[in-house]
Design a protein around this motif. Structure first.
Motif, short mmCIF file in Angstrom:
data_model
loop_
_atom_site.label_atom_id
_atom_site.label_comp_id
_atom_site.label_asym_id
_atom_site.label_seq_id
_atom_site.Cartn_x
_atom_site.Cartn_y
_atom_site.Cartn_z
N HIS A 252 0.84 -1.20 0.00
CA HIS A 252 0.00 0.00 0.00
C HIS A 252 0.88 1.25 0.00
N PRO A 253 0.60 2.21 -0.89
CA PRO A 253 1.45 3.41 -0.98
C PRO A 253 1.55 4.19 0.32
N LYS A 254 0.53 4.16 1.17
CA LYS A 254 0.54 4.94 2.40
C LYS A 254 1.31 4.26 3.54
N THR A 255 1.35 2.93 3.52
CA THR A 255 1.97 2.20 4.63
C THR A 255 3.20 1.41 4.21
N GLY A 256 3.55 1.46 2.92
CA GLY A 256 4.56 0.56 2.37
C GLY A 256 5.88 0.53 3.09
N MET A 257 6.62 1.64 3.12
CA MET A 257 7.97 1.62 3.67
C MET A 257 7.98 1.40 5.18
N GLU A 258 6.99 1.94 5.87
CA GLU A 258 6.90 1.71 7.31
C GLU A 258 6.72 0.21 7.59
N ALA A 259 5.84 -0.43 6.82
CA ALA A 259 5.60 -1.87 6.99
C ALA A 259 6.82 -2.69 6.60
N ILE A 260 7.53 -2.26 5.57
CA ILE A 260 8.73 -2.96 5.13
C ILE A 260 9.81 -2.91 6.21
N HIS A 261 10.04 -1.75 6.78
CA HIS A 261 11.06 -1.63 7.82
C HIS A 261 10.65 -2.38 9.09
N LYS A 262 9.38 -2.40 9.39
CA LYS A 262 8.89 -3.18 10.54
C LYS A 262 9.14 -4.66 10.30
N ALA A 263 8.86 -5.13 9.08
CA ALA A 263 9.07 -6.55 8.74
C ALA A 263 10.55 -6.91 8.87
N ILE A 264 11.42 -6.04 8.40
CA ILE A 264 12.86 -6.31 8.47
C ILE A 264 13.33 -6.39 9.92
N ALA A 307 23.24 -8.55 1.06
CA ALA A 307 22.46 -8.43 2.29
C ALA A 307 21.70 -9.72 2.57
N SER A 308 21.27 -9.86 3.81
CA SER A 308 20.38 -10.96 4.17
C SER A 308 18.99 -10.71 3.57
N VAL A 309 18.53 -9.48 3.72
CA VAL A 309 17.24 -9.06 3.16
C VAL A 309 17.46 -7.77 2.37
N ARG A 310 17.00 -7.78 1.14
CA ARG A 310 17.21 -6.64 0.24
C ARG A 310 15.89 -5.94 -0.04
N ILE A 311 15.93 -4.61 0.03
CA ILE A 311 14.81 -3.80 -0.48
C ILE A 311 15.18 -3.42 -1.91
N PRO A 312 14.47 -3.91 -2.91
CA PRO A 312 14.81 -3.55 -4.29
C PRO A 312 14.77 -2.03 -4.49
N ALA A 313 15.70 -1.52 -5.27
CA ALA A 313 15.77 -0.07 -5.48
C ALA A 313 14.46 0.52 -6.00
N PRO A 314 13.78 -0.12 -6.97
CA PRO A 314 12.49 0.44 -7.43
C PRO A 314 11.44 0.52 -6.31
N VAL A 315 11.49 -0.43 -5.38
CA VAL A 315 10.56 -0.41 -4.25
C VAL A 315 10.85 0.80 -3.36
N ALA A 316 12.13 1.03 -3.08
CA ALA A 316 12.51 2.17 -2.25
C ALA A 316 12.12 3.49 -2.91
N LYS A 318 9.59 3.96 -5.09
CA LYS A 318 8.13 4.11 -5.06
C LYS A 318 7.61 4.31 -3.64
N GLY A 319 8.27 3.65 -2.69
CA GLY A 319 7.83 3.75 -1.31
C GLY A 319 6.91 2.62 -0.88
N TYR A 320 6.78 1.60 -1.69
CA TYR A 320 5.95 0.45 -1.33
C TYR A 320 6.28 -0.72 -2.25
N GLY A 321 5.88 -1.94 -1.83
CA GLY A 321 6.14 -3.12 -2.67
C GLY A 321 6.50 -4.34 -1.83
N TYR A 322 7.68 -4.91 -2.09
CA TYR A 322 8.05 -6.18 -1.48
C TYR A 322 9.50 -6.15 -1.01
#
Length: 350
Positions: A252-264, A307-316, A318-322
């Motif tokens: 979700h565009p509004k919660t994406g990066m916050e949720a990604i960092h929480k998951a990591i 890295a152990s877990v990578r945030i793909p550059a396009p995701v970073a 956009k601010g959301y994704g996987y």
């Protein structure tokens, strides 16, 4: 009356890495359109698959997912099965049942999508395909996504496998030659097709069926596909199964990066638990070299393939994704990988 050859496929009890078994049953039916209920359960000798003792060897194959057989064609099918005890409970080697349990006990609320990048190494006899009988090929560099008979080995099998996966209706995303000569990768996961599901159970089922097709087609070429995470010691890349995962919140565009960092953060806290189910001999691959992080530390980063877990550059951007978990070995059981990722990110207990 139609007589179909149905290949019953299941996962055995080989330790430390489970392997695939299969046998064929002729199933009579009258309908061109079949459902799972049209395929009967079938017993097998568990003592010959490391799943039972000789005096109590009867186990049950429960049909759970079927596709058209792209090798035999016509009205024939590949049928993936779970292994059950005689009383109908899941056998201890049945990791799919645990994934279902996780999904039914909070996992579905996350709306997880998952995709696998399955690397493997082709062998001809005791040597990786294309390697000289003595010595080593040229150093790594020209082989990744290469073209030409001096760069790529085994393309005929790879292309036949890709066509078989597509003909069977599996969610094949793509294929490529990998960094080490004789090594390849195929991806299974969501392709943006409305009729398809990135639900983890379905994707894991498709990966196991794609593995079976790879092994089976290898018979025609007298080539073995091996999933060992470090098939050749030395200055060569290992073989992994990078796992891409997202949830409703990370997408979700509004919660994406916050949720990604929480998951990591959650993944870092359970690093050892994940390593324990990410494949045998994983320490041989996760050395901190050859596009890996050390097995003893957890590193996350944007576009960071070490890295152990990578945030793909396009995701970073956009601010959301996987996110991509780069730790699983090629030989890891996808059901176990999916289950622990969903448990950790969702805070779900066993």
């Amino acid at each position: 009356m139609i007589l179909s050859q149905v290949t019953y496929i299941w996962i055995d009890g080989t330790s430390p890495t489970q392997t695939l078994r299969s046998k064929v049953r002729i199933v009579p039916h009258k309908n061109k359109t079949l459902s799972l209920e049209d395929f009967p359960q079938w017993a097998f000798d568990g003592s010959s698959t490391y799943q039972a003792t000789g005096h109590e060897s009867d186990l049950i194959l429960k049909p759970v997912h079927f596709v058209k057989d792209p090798i035999l064609g016509d009205d024939n099918y590949l049928l993936l099965c779970e292994v059950l005890n005689p009383d109908g409970t899941p056998h201890i080697t049945n990791k799919r049942a645990h994934l279902i349990h996780v999904m039914e006990n909070g996992g579905r609320l996350l709306e997880p999508w998952i995709g696998f990048e399955q690397e493997y190494t082709l062998f001809k006899g005791q040597q990786p395909l294309g390697w000289p009988e003595r010595g080593y090929p040229a150093p790594q560099g020209p082989f990744y996504c290469g073209v030409g008979s001096d760069e790529v080995f085994g393309r005929a099998l790879v292309e036949k496998h890709a066509k078989a996966c597509l003909d069977a209706g599996l969610m094949l995303y793509g294929t490529n030659a990998e960094v080490m000569p004789g090594q390849w990768e195929f991806q299974i996961g969501y392709r943006g097709v409305d009729s398809e599901s990135a639900d983890p159970i379905t994707v894991c089922d498709h990966l196991w069926l794609a593995r079976w097709l790879l092994y089976r087609l290898g018979e025609d070429f007298v080539i073995s596909a091996k999933l060992h995470p470090k098939p050749i010691k030395g200055d060569w890349n290992g073989a992994g199964k990078h796992t891409n995962i997202s949830t409703r919140e990370t997408r979700h565009p509004k919660t994406g990066m916050e949720a990604i960092h929480k998951a990591i953060t959650l993944l870092k806290a359970r690093h050892k638990e994940h390593i324990a189910v990410y494949g045998a001999d994983l320490e041989l691959r996760l050395t901190g070299k050859h596009e890996t992080a050390s097995i003893n530390e957890f590193i996350a980063g944007i576009g960071h393939r070490g890295a152990s877990v990578r945030i793909p550059a396009p995701v970073a951007q956009k601010g959301y994704g996987y996110i991509e978990d780069r730790r699983p070995g090629a030989n890891a059981n996808p059901y176990e990988v999916a289950a622990i990722l969903i448990q950790t990110i969702g805070g779900i207990e066993d």
